[in-house]
Design a protein around this motif. Structure first.
Motif, PDB file in Angstrom:
ATOM      1  N   GLU A  50       0.861  -1.176   0.000  1.00 38.42           N
ATOM      2  CA  GLU A  50       0.000   0.000   0.000  1.00 38.42           C
ATOM      3  C   GLU A  50       0.896   1.224   0.000  1.00 38.42           C
ATOM      4  O   GLU A  50       2.040   1.176   0.426  1.00 38.42           O
ATOM      5  CB  GLU A  50      -0.892   0.069   1.252  1.00 38.42           C
ATOM      6  CG  GLU A  50      -1.579  -1.218   1.598  1.00 38.42           C
ATOM      7  CD  GLU A  50      -0.763  -2.036   2.579  1.00 38.42           C
ATOM      8  OE1 GLU A  50      -0.615  -1.599   3.725  1.00 38.42           O
ATOM      9  OE2 GLU A  50      -0.258  -3.100   2.177  1.00 38.42           O
ATOM     10  N   VAL A  51       0.334   2.294  -0.425  1.00 36.34           N
ATOM     11  CA  VAL A  51       1.141   3.493  -0.471  1.00 36.34           C
ATOM     12  C   VAL A  51       1.151   4.089   0.935  1.00 36.34           C
ATOM     13  O   VAL A  51       0.435   5.014   1.245  1.00 36.34           O
ATOM     14  CB  VAL A  51       0.546   4.512  -1.472  1.00 36.34           C
ATOM     15  CG1 VAL A  51       1.575   5.598  -1.755  1.00 36.34           C
ATOM     16  CG2 VAL A  51       0.131   3.812  -2.731  1.00 36.34           C
ATOM     17  N   GLU A  52       1.911   3.457   1.717  1.00 42.78           N
ATOM     18  CA  GLU A  52       1.979   3.959   3.070  1.00 42.78           C
ATOM     19  C   GLU A  52       3.388   4.453   3.272  1.00 42.78           C
ATOM     20  O   GLU A  52       4.341   3.924   2.708  1.00 42.78           O
ATOM     21  CB  GLU A  52       1.663   2.822   4.046  1.00 42.78           C
ATOM     22  CG  GLU A  52       1.524   3.274   5.466  1.00 42.78           C
ATOM     23  CD  GLU A  52       1.358   2.070   6.364  1.00 42.78           C
ATOM     24  OE1 GLU A  52       2.357   1.657   6.974  1.00 42.78           O
ATOM     25  OE2 GLU A  52       0.235   1.527   6.430  1.00 42.78           O
ATOM     26  N   GLU A  53       3.489   5.434   4.081  1.00 42.67           N
ATOM     27  CA  GLU A  53       4.803   5.985   4.284  1.00 42.67           C
ATOM     28  C   GLU A  53       5.653   4.984   5.044  1.00 42.67           C
ATOM     29  O   GLU A  53       5.171   4.329   5.955  1.00 42.67           O
ATOM     30  CB  GLU A  53       4.684   7.249   5.097  1.00 42.67           C
ATOM     31  CG  GLU A  53       5.448   8.339   4.460  1.00 42.67           C
ATOM     32  CD  GLU A  53       4.719   9.635   4.615  1.00 42.67           C
ATOM     33  OE1 GLU A  53       5.392  10.645   4.565  1.00 42.67           O
ATOM     34  OE2 GLU A  53       3.489   9.632   4.817  1.00 42.67           O
ATOM     35  N   GLU A  54       6.875   4.878   4.656  1.00 45.93           N
ATOM     36  CA  GLU A  54       7.698   3.969   5.425  1.00 45.93           C
ATOM     37  C   GLU A  54       8.281   4.711   6.624  1.00 45.93           C
ATOM     38  O   GLU A  54       8.463   5.921   6.593  1.00 45.93           O
ATOM     39  CB  GLU A  54       8.807   3.349   4.575  1.00 45.93           C
ATOM     40  CG  GLU A  54       9.761   4.315   4.031  1.00 45.93           C
ATOM     41  CD  GLU A  54       9.364   4.729   2.598  1.00 45.93           C
ATOM     42  OE1 GLU A  54      10.215   5.319   1.960  1.00 45.93           O
ATOM     43  OE2 GLU A  54       8.226   4.461   2.164  1.00 45.93           O
ATOM     44  N   VAL A  55       8.522   3.910   7.626  1.00 41.80           N
ATOM     45  CA  VAL A  55       9.003   4.502   8.870  1.00 41.80           C
ATOM     46  C   VAL A  55      10.409   5.037   8.641  1.00 41.80           C
ATOM     47  O   VAL A  55      11.151   4.536   7.811  1.00 41.80           O
ATOM     48  CB  VAL A  55       8.967   3.454   9.990  1.00 41.80           C
ATOM     49  CG1 VAL A  55      10.027   2.416   9.765  1.00 41.80           C
ATOM     50  CG2 VAL A  55       9.132   4.113  11.334  1.00 41.80           C
ATOM     51  N   ARG A  56      10.744   6.043   9.361  1.00 41.57           N
ATOM     52  CA  ARG A  56      12.074   6.639   9.203  1.00 41.57           C
ATOM     53  C   ARG A  56      13.143   5.593   9.517  1.00 41.57           C
ATOM     54  O   ARG A  56      12.967   4.729  10.388  1.00 41.57           O
ATOM     55  CB  ARG A  56      12.225   7.855  10.104  1.00 41.57           C
ATOM     56  CG  ARG A  56      12.192   7.497  11.536  1.00 41.57           C
ATOM     57  CD  ARG A  56      11.765   8.628  12.435  1.00 41.57           C
ATOM     58  NE  ARG A  56      11.641   8.065  13.775  1.00 41.57           N
ATOM     59  CZ  ARG A  56      12.635   8.068  14.660  1.00 41.57           C
ATOM     60  NH1 ARG A  56      13.782   8.651  14.365  1.00 41.57           N
ATOM     61  NH2 ARG A  56      12.481   7.501  15.824  1.00 41.57           N
ATOM     62  N   ALA A  57      14.220   5.691   8.819  1.00 42.75           N
ATOM     63  CA  ALA A  57      15.237   4.654   8.912  1.00 42.75           C
ATOM     64  C   ALA A  57      15.831   4.561  10.300  1.00 42.75           C
ATOM     65  O   ALA A  57      16.205   3.483  10.758  1.00 42.75           O
ATOM     66  CB  ALA A  57      16.342   4.930   7.904  1.00 42.75           C
ATOM     67  N   ALA A  58      15.913   5.695  10.986  1.00 41.77           N
ATOM     68  CA  ALA A  58      16.553   5.695  12.300  1.00 41.77           C
ATOM     69  C   ALA A  58      15.840   4.762  13.271  1.00 41.77           C
ATOM     70  O   ALA A  58      16.469   4.169  14.144  1.00 41.77           O
ATOM     71  CB  ALA A  58      16.598   7.100  12.862  1.00 41.77           C
ATOM     72  N   ALA A  59      14.516   4.631  13.101  1.00 46.74           N
ATOM     73  CA  ALA A  59      13.781   3.754  14.004  1.00 46.74           C
ATOM     74  C   ALA A  59      14.194   2.309  13.788  1.00 46.74           C
ATOM     75  O   ALA A  59      14.325   1.528  14.737  1.00 46.74           O
ATOM     76  CB  ALA A  59      12.282   3.921  13.796  1.00 46.74           C
ATOM     77  N   LEU A  60      14.417   1.951  12.523  1.00 45.76           N
ATOM     78  CA  LEU A  60      14.838   0.580  12.236  1.00 45.76           C
ATOM     79  C   LEU A  60      16.286   0.375  12.645  1.00 45.76           C
ATOM     80  O   LEU A  60      16.670  -0.678  13.162  1.00 45.76           O
ATOM     81  CB  LEU A  60      14.669   0.294  10.735  1.00 45.76           C
ATOM     82  CG  LEU A  60      13.226   0.311  10.253  1.00 45.76           C
ATOM     83  CD1 LEU A  60      13.167   0.146   8.746  1.00 45.76           C
ATOM     84  CD2 LEU A  60      12.435  -0.798  10.924  1.00 45.76           C
ATOM     85  N   GLU A  61      17.062   1.409  12.414  1.00 48.68           N
ATOM     86  CA  GLU A  61      18.463   1.314  12.801  1.00 48.68           C
ATOM     87  C   GLU A  61      18.564   1.099  14.312  1.00 48.68           C
ATOM     88  O   GLU A  61      19.416   0.358  14.787  1.00 48.68           O
ATOM     89  CB  GLU A  61      19.174   2.598  12.399  1.00 48.68           C
ATOM     90  CG  GLU A  61      20.672   2.493  12.470  1.00 48.68           C
ATOM     91  CD  GLU A  61      21.337   3.841  12.215  1.00 48.68           C
ATOM     92  OE1 GLU A  61      20.768   4.656  11.461  1.00 48.68           O
ATOM     93  OE2 GLU A  61      22.396   4.087  12.794  1.00 48.68           O
TER      94      GLU A  61
END
Lengths: 504, 786
Positions: free
Chosen positions: A94-105
């Motif tokens: 879905e065209v959903e915004e992906e979470v900011r990378a820092a959160a995954l990092e």
């Protein structure tokens, strides 16, 4: 297999290894999912390595953090010199915004931090056992347990934009009366002076999932706190105990750990004694994050078998980052109060058992009363998890230097609209970027930023960064003007954060 | 003897020049000597603290509480004649001399005039008399039928009869310290009635019976005056009754409207004597010549320390040698006798004197706090004991500090140290809370001052020469203060005549005590045998405070003194003046060994730290314990100590704990702490920030702005100045700072600020200096600085 295998891949590799052609496999320390064919593994790693090498030309210190591709997003973490963790996340359909990378990092960082706490650094393991087998086994013992916590049912729940007002790796402080703090500190002093001092090296006191006191440096405190919050709080113990008893009752059935197995396949299905290449692996490599690792003994101490099969003989040990010292972990729980005592492992040997028994006796003798009193005081002061709620605001305030964060309770954050969260996510990504830039400039001064953003739904996202503290707020009051919203944040700042976000 | 704690005692020796000999109580050489040839005895006037020696035509007097004792006595001329008792009025202007059983003669010392007063009824005998500072009368005669109250006429040339308090009196006991007279009546003399002549008025205490054990079924014991002692401790009044059969001392405490048994203390032979030194109860076991110390405020009924002998100190030879010889002493024949401890002539006078009437010596008992400290192993209890001492407050304080220090240096268990801290802080809190003025020296002085102000009384003697007769009886009681429970069981004041013969006096007294009874003959024995059948073991604990407090209130008026005890019946009151308890005394400004938080910081923590024996972790824990106990008592911890904690933590690089201490307000914000944080934060930025943040929140504007300047954060500083209207830092300083970093842009900004916000800036020399400089730079730098 499972949803998460498709959703994300995690690999850890060492760029110092496998430099010669034909030995590329040697680079791989860990790859998940484990049943991924070797060529794909190698291609992921090859791509990552290429990117890193290339970007290093321009930025030798911080080569590569993130790569966005059409369908995937690669998050890089240079966790130790030349050792990289890469997470490949599939973008949602879905065209959903992906979470900011820092959160995954932050997830990768936390995984690494915990790993180091339990096993020592990967580099040190490789150094000690150049063949790499020990490091691999440790990683395979640990990572699946860690990621198992992100599973809800069969689905992998990586941080999402809904977690915009949280910060992984920080501790939420409890605000206590001075008297209570004094009592807590007095208890700490008592424990650490037992036996003429030096036996109890460090103490952490937790109340429910909150940190009351710690004598460890910030980094160690944060790591141990994350672990304690995951596995040692009264709630976690209750869960663990139920699993444990279930496990005991039906030992022939799947072990709890193996429940994770279908979703986190590894080279050999984890926790499956039958299929694991080395039968002894279970005792050889501790699995501190196993969900049923701990249970409470009758004397109030927590016991574990995660560090070895023998409950009594082997004491859990952890490594401290700052002092690079190995210590035993001894946990005592009285109602909602959890005491983590760290005892130098050097005292080990034949005496350690006696020391432990003695220590436990002394603890019960001398400190029990104080512990009870402290628990009573804390319970009285305890206002519940909504204590941090400030009506009208959804906020997150974090202090990087002490790794603490105060935030609106999750239940309140969940009332925010998706748009607001998404805007917040975007702003945070910007801020992360900006902060990174300032950090790279190695400026002595902390960045000072203020961002006010009006969303389409007329909510306000206001961020202030000052003096190493960050304040993120979301206000969903459609009628507010910029002045009103900004004033409201100023009020929050003055009332709850001593005005530290006011620019003078 | 006694278990000594090596460390403590060693320390004690080092610091305070410890006394070497093993004793907790000692008498200090030289004694007050009063060997007047032809003297008719020695008497002690407790109202004025005078030692009186009546000679045929003179009365010699020495102040008893001076050390070293004065050599030359005061002299008052009197007419020749028999002397049964002597007391100066409380202003020392009138000397009262009891001449016979019926008559007392008064001599005005100022003009030499005199007059006499007989007791009211012709059939009564006067047992004795005493002066009082109670508003309703000046002097009280104790007679066989009660108390006769008189006031001085204006001209001081006669007495006016005021009132009589009727009571049958077998004997009486009075101490000026307590203002309390106990009248014994009944067949066994065991019913005691008391009156307190307090500053607030006369208070009648309830009658009560003491308990006495029977030696055998057929003989009823008779209570003798020497079995009863009025003791004033911590402003509380007690009656101590020695039960020589049951081998114990029963304690009764007087409240305004009740007499409450307080339990018993064991004795180990019938021969005991009682003293009170600095509110500590001393029980002399005269047989075995050892002293037991009891502190009634400590929770336990056990002696404060092990039994040790009473020693003579300061003699020409070493203190423990019993024979000393020097030239000084050579002239004294009594050399050896002076060294005789618990000699036959010893009379224990209230509260802490020993009158050796065989040799004409007056000794004062003293506590050796160092020895007590050295032999006590329970340190918190010891500290509590030391904190309650008033006589040698300075020494007690030094000892307390030393004990505290050595506890830390020896790494005693933290719980014990914590308890000890609690003791110190709570006594400080109690003493310091009401702001007190100057410190007096101790209880004693206070007591003196009041009495002195009033009048000098004469000393009461025990039995008179004619002791055998009823008259002697009278005398005895009067002397109560001087009366003693001596080892021989007899009272000991000497009659004027038989100076040397204490034995006689004993008999006299004994008889006196039972004058009217059939059993008179039995006297001595009976007395000795008296025991309490009833066994007043009483409730061991002091019961309530409420009565006390009442009494305190009353007493507060007469602030000065500790008071009364009654032996006879109930009701003693602590009333009036006495009520100053020890603690109250402190509040009144009497010197006490209180240790303020500042002293804890300087004399304990910092000095311990200098020794570098103790690791900082432990020291911090100890200070936290102190903070805890201070918080409990609401005592403020000085910022200096908090800054000290910051320093200690930073030294070990325990920055995370430091942050927690600050976040938890365990270290409270203050300028000292903030500056310390900035200092230790030189190498740890977050800590420095913490310090600056604290300065900002404390509105320590100039410190904060200067630090900003130091960091080169000029614009921030200027904004801060403007917003907070700081005028202690002149903006010109910013100009200098900006100029020194050679940043034209910054300089221009600062300059602009000055131009805009400093009125009259253009007229200052700075304007010219910096504008020209900027112009220069603009031209050079192509000038888009603005």
């Amino acid at each position: 297999m499972g949803a998460w295998a498709e959703a994300a891949q995690v690999c850890i590799f060492d760029m110092q290894r496998g430099q010669q052609e034909g030995h590329e496999l040697d680079k791989i320390l860990f790859f998940s999912p484990t049943d991924c064919p070797l060529p794909s593994q190698l291609s992921v790693i090859g791509l990552s390595e290429g990117l890193i090498t290339f970007t290093r030309i321009f930025s030798p210190e911080a080569p590569c953090q993130l790569m966005q591709a059409e369908q995937h997003c690669h998050i890089f973490l240079n966790c130790e010199p030349d050792i990289w963790m890469v997470m490949v996340v599939e973008k949602a359909k879905e065209v959903e915004e992906e979470v900011r990378a820092a959160a995954l990092e932050a997830v990768l960082k936390e995984a690494h931090e915990l790993f180091v706490m339990f096993y020592g650094s990967i580099r040190a393991l490789l150094h000690k056992h150049p063949a790499g087998d020990v490091a691999r086994s440790c990683l395979h013992a640990f990572m699946p347990d860690y990621f198992a916590d992100f599973l809800t049912g069969k689905k992998l729940q990586l941080p999402s934009i809904g977690d915009g007002l949280t910060e992984r790796g920080t501790m939420q402080p409890v605000s206590l009366e001075r008297d209570t703090v004094l009592h807590a500190q007095s208890l700490v002093g008592l424990l650490e002076s037992c036996f003429g001092g030096g036996i109890v090296r460090h103490t952490l006191i937790l109340f429910h999932g909150y940190l009351v006191s710690s004598t460890l440096p910030v980094g160690d405190t944060a790591a141990l706190f994350s672990y304690a919050a995951l596995r040692l709080t009264p709630a976690a113990i209750a869960l663990s105990s139920s699993l444990h008893s279930a496990h005991k009752g039906q030992s022939t059935m799947q072990s709890p750990a193996s429940r994770a197995e279908p979703t986190i396949p590894s080279t050999s299905p984890l926790g499956q004694d039958t299929t694991h290449p080395e039968e002894g692996v279970k005792s050889q490599f501790p699995r501190p994050l196993r969900q049923d690792a701990w249970w409470k003994d009758k004397d109030g101490f927590l016991a574990t078998d995660a560090w070895g099969a023998d409950n009594n003989g082997v004491h859990p040990t952890i490594w401290l980052q700052q002092s690079e010292e190995q210590v035993h972990l001894c946990v005592y729980q009285y109602r909602a109060l959890t005491l983590l005592l760290l005892i130098p492992a050097l005292l080990n040997g034949s005496n350690s058992l006696d020391t432990f028994t003695l220590l436990k006796e002394q603890l019960l003798d001398e400190a029990a009363q104080k512990i009870e009193k402290l628990e009573e005081r804390l319970s009285k002061e305890w206002v519940g998890s909504n204590a941090s709620h400030v009506p009208g605001y959804r906020y997150l305030c974090c202090d990087r230097s002490s790794k603490t964060a105060t935030a609106s309770p999750p239940s309140k954050v969940s009332t925010l609209s998706k748009e607001s969260l998404s805007a917040l996510n975007q702003v945070r990504a910007e801020i992360d970027f900006e902060k990174g830039r300032v950090e790279r400039q190695a400026s002595e001064q902390d960045p000072e930023l203020e961002v006010c953003l009006r969303t389409k739904q007329n909510a306000w996202v206001i961020v202030r960064v000052r003096g190493g503290h960050e304040l993120y707020t979301v206000q969903e009051r459609a009628s507010d003007t910029l002045v009103l919203a900004s004033d409201a944040v100023e009020k929050l700042n003055k009332r709850h954060f001593h005005g530290q976000f006011s620019s003078d | 003897m006694g278990k000594t704690q090596a460390s403590t005692s060693a320390q004690g020796g080092a610091v305070l020049g410890g006394s070497g000999a093993t004793s907790h109580v000692y008498i200090q050489y030289p004694p007050l000597r009063c060997d007047i040839p032809g003297a008719a005895g020695v008497m002690y006037d407790d109202g004025n603290k005078l030692l009186l020696v009546p000679a045929p035509s003179k009365v010699y007097s020495w102040p008893a509480n001076q050390h070293p004792p004065p050599e030359t006595p005061g002299v008052t001329n009197i007419k020749e004649g028999p002397i049964l008792g002597v007391r100066f009025s409380l202003d020392c202007k009138i000397l009262a001399v009891q001449r016979t059983n019926r008559e007392i003669e008064f001599i005005n010392r100022e003009n030499g005039t005199g007059f006499s007063q007989q007791c009211k009824s012709g059939t009564d005998r006067i047992f004795g008399f005493f002066w009082t500072d109670c508003p309703s009368c000046d002097i009280v005669f104790v007679t066989t039928s009660g108390l006769e109250l008189y006031a001085l006429h204006q001209g001081r040339n006669s007495l006016k009869f005021l009132d009589i308090k009727k009571a049958n009196v077998s004997w009486y006991v009075y101490t000026h310290e307590s203002r309390l007279v106990l009248l014994a009546s009944g067949m066994q003399c065991k019913t005691l009635a008391g009156y307190q002549f307090a500053a607030g008025g006369i208070i009648r205490l309830p009658k009560y019976d003491v308990m006495m054990a029977k030696a055998d079924a057929n003989r009823k014991p008779v209570l003798a005056p020497e079995d009863i002692r009025i003791a004033t401790m911590y402003g509380r009044l007690y009656c101590l009754q020695v039960d020589r059969v049951a081998l114990c001392i029963h304690m009764y405490r007087f409240y305004r409207d009740a007499v409450v048994p307080q339990g018993s203390l064991p004795i180990y032979s019938p021969h005991v004597a009682i003293s009170v030194v600095d509110n500590v109860l001393l029980i002399h076991q005269t047989d075995s010549k050892v002293v037991l110390l009891y502190d009634i405020l400590s929770d336990t009924k056990v002696p404060t320390s092990a039994p040790l002998p009473l020693l003579l100190r300061g003699g020409p030879l070493s203190s423990d040698s019993s024979i000393r010889s020097t030239e000084k002493d050579k002239k004294r024949v009594l050399m050896n006798r002076e060294a005789t401890i618990y000699g036959d002539g010893w009379v224990f006078v209230n509260p802490d004197f020993v009158l050796d009437h065989l040799h004409g010596l007056l000794w004062r008992l003293r506590l050796d706090l160092e020895a007590v400290a050295a032999s006590t192993s329970n340190l918190p209890v010891l500290l509590a004991f030391l904190q309650r001492r008033r006589h040698e407050a300075a020494k007690a304080k030094e000892l307390s500090l030393m004990v505290m220090r050595s506890m830390i240096l020896e790494r005693r268990p933290l719980t014990v140290i914590g308890t000890a801290m609690d003791v110190l802080t709570s006594s400080y809190a109690q003493g310091a809370r009401p702001p007190n003025g100057t410190g007096g020296s101790s209880f004693q002085p206070t007591q003196f001052t009041k009495p002195l102000a009033s009048t000098i009384a004469g000393i009461t003697l025990s039995a008179g020469p004619r002791a055998g007769g009823p008259s002697s009886l009278t005398a005895t009681p009067g002397v109560q203060s001087a009366v003693v429970m001596s080892s021989s069981g007899a009272a000991s004041l000497r009659l004027p005549q038989d100076t040397e013969d204490s034995g006689d006096s004993e008999d006299d007294q004994v008889q006196a005590s039972a004058p009217l009874r059939p059993e008179q003959g039995l006297a001595t024995e009976d007395v000795l045998e008296c025991t309490s059948d009833q066994g007043i073991t009483g409730s061991p604990e002091i019961e309530e405070e409420s009565p006390t407090s009442v009494s305190h209130d009353l007493s507060s008026e007469s602030s000065g003194r500790l008071e009364v005890q009654n032996s006879s019946s109930m009701e003693p009151s602590v009333s009036s003046s006495p009520s100053l308890s020890g603690l109250q005394g402190i509040r009144m400004g009497i010197a006490a060994p209180l240790i303020s938080p500042e002293e804890m910081q300087r004399r304990v923590f910092m000095s311990v730290e200098e020794e570098t024996v103790v690791d900082t972790i432990f020291l911090v824990s100890v200070i936290v314990e102190y903070m805890r106990s201070a918080a409990r008592e609401h005592v403020r911890v000085p910022p200096g100590l908090q800054a000290f904690v910051v320093k200690l933590l930073a030294r070990d690089e325990r920055f995370n704990e430091l942050h927690q201490f600050i976040a938890g307000k365990l270290v409270e914000p203050s300028r000292a702490v903030a500056l310390q944080l900035v200092e230790v934060g030189t190498h740890h930025t977050p800590t420095r920030k913490l310090g600056m943040e604290m300065l900002r929140l404390l509105h320590a504007h100039s410190d904060y702005v200067k630090l900003l300047l130091q960091d080169g954060r000029m614009l921030e500083g200027l904004r801060y100045i403007r917003r907070n209207k700081v005028d202690s830092v002149p903006p010109v300083m910013f100009l200098q700072a900006a100029a020194s970093v050679n940043d034209a842009q910054k300089l221009a900004a600062v300059f602009r600020f000055c131009l805009d916000f400093i009125p009259g800036f253009q007229q200052t020399p700075d304007f010219i200096t910096y504008s020209s400089r900027l112009n220069q730079q603009c031209t050079v730098g192509d000038g888009d600085t603005w």
